[in-house]
Design a protein around this motif. Structure first.
Motif, PDB file in Angstrom:
ATOM      1  N   ARG A 199      -6.107 -10.646 -20.440  1.00 59.61           N
ATOM      2  CA  ARG A 199      -5.513 -11.436 -19.408  1.00 59.61           C
ATOM      3  C   ARG A 199      -4.986 -10.706 -18.343  1.00 59.61           C
ATOM      4  O   ARG A 199      -4.854 -10.741 -17.171  1.00 59.61           O
ATOM      5  N   ASP A 202      -2.878 -11.335 -14.583  1.00 60.61           N
ATOM      6  CA  ASP A 202      -3.512 -12.100 -13.863  1.00 60.61           C
ATOM      7  C   ASP A 202      -3.141 -13.643 -14.067  1.00 60.61           C
ATOM      8  O   ASP A 202      -2.690 -13.966 -15.044  1.00 60.61           O
ATOM      9  N   ASN A 205      -6.883 -18.914 -13.295  1.00 57.85           N
ATOM     10  CA  ASN A 205      -7.693 -19.493 -11.898  1.00 57.85           C
ATOM     11  C   ASN A 205      -8.396 -20.619 -11.959  1.00 57.85           C
ATOM     12  O   ASN A 205      -8.684 -21.159 -13.377  1.00 57.85           O
ATOM     13  N   HIS A 211     -11.601 -13.573 -10.973  1.00 54.50           N
ATOM     14  CA  HIS A 211     -10.517 -12.621 -10.915  1.00 54.50           C
ATOM     15  C   HIS A 211     -11.172 -11.025 -10.405  1.00 54.50           C
ATOM     16  O   HIS A 211     -10.601 -10.233  -9.828  1.00 54.50           O
ATOM     17  N   SER A 212     -12.640 -11.122 -10.617  1.00 51.37           N
ATOM     18  CA  SER A 212     -13.406  -9.939 -10.264  1.00 51.37           C
ATOM     19  C   SER A 212     -14.897 -10.424 -10.238  1.00 51.37           C
ATOM     20  O   SER A 212     -15.341 -11.301 -11.092  1.00 51.37           O
ATOM     21  N   THR A 220      -7.697  -5.390 -17.229  1.00 49.30           N
ATOM     22  CA  THR A 220      -6.602  -6.039 -17.939  1.00 49.30           C
ATOM     23  C   THR A 220      -5.764  -5.182 -19.019  1.00 49.30           C
ATOM     24  O   THR A 220      -4.786  -5.343 -19.024  1.00 49.30           O
TER      25      THR A 220
END
Length: 343
Positions: A199, A202, A205, A211-212, A220
């Motif tokens: 994780r 981050d 979400n 996240h990408s 991470t």
């Protein structure tokens, strides 16, 4: 898990006909030569045509056919995976059960990351122990790692990902069905404090892939190392691996140097990662010969341990009465050791 009597295992694996050699991966720029040497793989199987649940169905059909088990007699179907199974808001285990005709089996999906197949076997064994009337349980795994969501050579450190499916039938070893292997004991340990490794820093979400644009476990892990240092992972992993192995051997009634214990089978991670994370505590816990079965497959998602059971089932590595300790781990983290023998 301590078993009052051994359970029977019938294990198989499905691999696509296509593969990518490490030489081709270096030549096309998928990976650099020094990283390829650290990983130590020769090739990775690649499934461009067959989706993971169909891969699992193929592996399962072969296992059921080989041992003569009827799909309608299955009481439980556990399906474990790491990556996308082919559709969203949908149940892959129910799909596999329907394709097999296992209409009386309870389909359950497992999200245990790379240790999903091992936890599936442990869950199946628990079901058989808890319910004397339950029929055999089937554990399947399947993963494929395709762009743009997953780069099989670059999305993570210490491993590269191969596409494969596995199937393991878990049943009572009462003579009704044949057994490739006998399952004597399982030891699983947990290091939930390491979930942050996958994780990083981050925030949680609201949407997938937020996240990408590509799954990037390297990112991470860099955040984890910056915050805690790599020693936190290494020390914790060594402790939990050692504890899982010691627990499994004790439950199986095996001494660390028992002459019946032929192999200690390691996960299908990269060579350098195995040398740093798994082999040191393993060698402290047993004198069994380490056995690496993953150089031509890569890390096969949720199915590393189950694929190794399939290799032990097919080959002549174990003589009758000989044991193997099969070791695995998965993000989160959990670590599992299983003691199996050749009947």
């Amino acid at each position: 898990m301590e078993l009052t009597s051994p359970l029977g295992l019938v294990a198989g694996a499905w691999y696509p006909p296509e593969s990518q050699t490490v030489q081709d991966a270096v030549a096309c720029g998928d990976i650099d030569a020094p990283t390829a040497r650290d990983l130590g793989y020769t090739s990775l199987p690649v499934s461009t045509e067959v989706a993971p649940p169909d891969m699992a169905t193929e592996a399962a059909r072969e296992v059921l056919l080989r041992c003569g088990a009827r799909p309608e007699e299955l009481s439980l179907l556990l399906h474990a995976s790491v990556h996308h199974q082919g559709h969203d808001a949908w149940s892959a285990p129910h799909y596999v059960a329907e394709r097999l005709g296992a209409h009386m089996a309870l389909p359950i999906g497992l999200l245990q990351q790379c240790n999903g197949g091992a936890i599936g076997i442990e869950t199946a064994a628990a079901r058989l122990l808890a319910d004397p009337a339950a029929g055999p349980a089937l554990v399947t795994t399947a993963d494929r790692f395709l762009m743009p969501s997953w780069h099989r050579w670059r999305s993570d450190y210490g491993m590269a990902a191969g596409d494969a499916a596995t199937a393991v039938l878990v049943h009572r070893a009462d003579g009704a069905l044949p057994a490739d292997l006998l399952l004597h004991a399982i030891g699983t340990t947990v290091a939930a404090e390491l979930e942050v490794m996958h994780r990083g820093d981050d925030e949680l979400n609201a949407t997938p892939m937020g996240h990408s644009p590509m799954i990037d476990v390297r990112r991470t892990k860099r955040a984890f190392i910056k915050a805690y240092g790599v020693e936190r992972f290494t020390k914790t992993a060594h402790d939990r691996i050692r504890a899982a192995v010691d627990l499994c051997l004790r439950r199986a009634g095996l001494a660390p140097d028992d002459p019946r214990l032929r192999y200690a089978v390691i996960p299908r991670l990269g060579t350098k990662a195995m040398d740093e994370a798994y082999l040191p505590p393993l060698r402290e816990s047993t004198s069994a010969e380490p056995l690496d079965l993953g150089r031509a497959t890569g890390h096969v998602g949720a199915g590393d341990l189950n694929a190794s059971l399939a290799d032990l089932a097919r080959g002549d590595r174990l003589a009758p009465g000989q044991y193997a300790l099969v070791l695995n781990g998965g993000g989160g983290f959990t670590f599992t050791a299983m003691a199996v023998s050749r009947p």
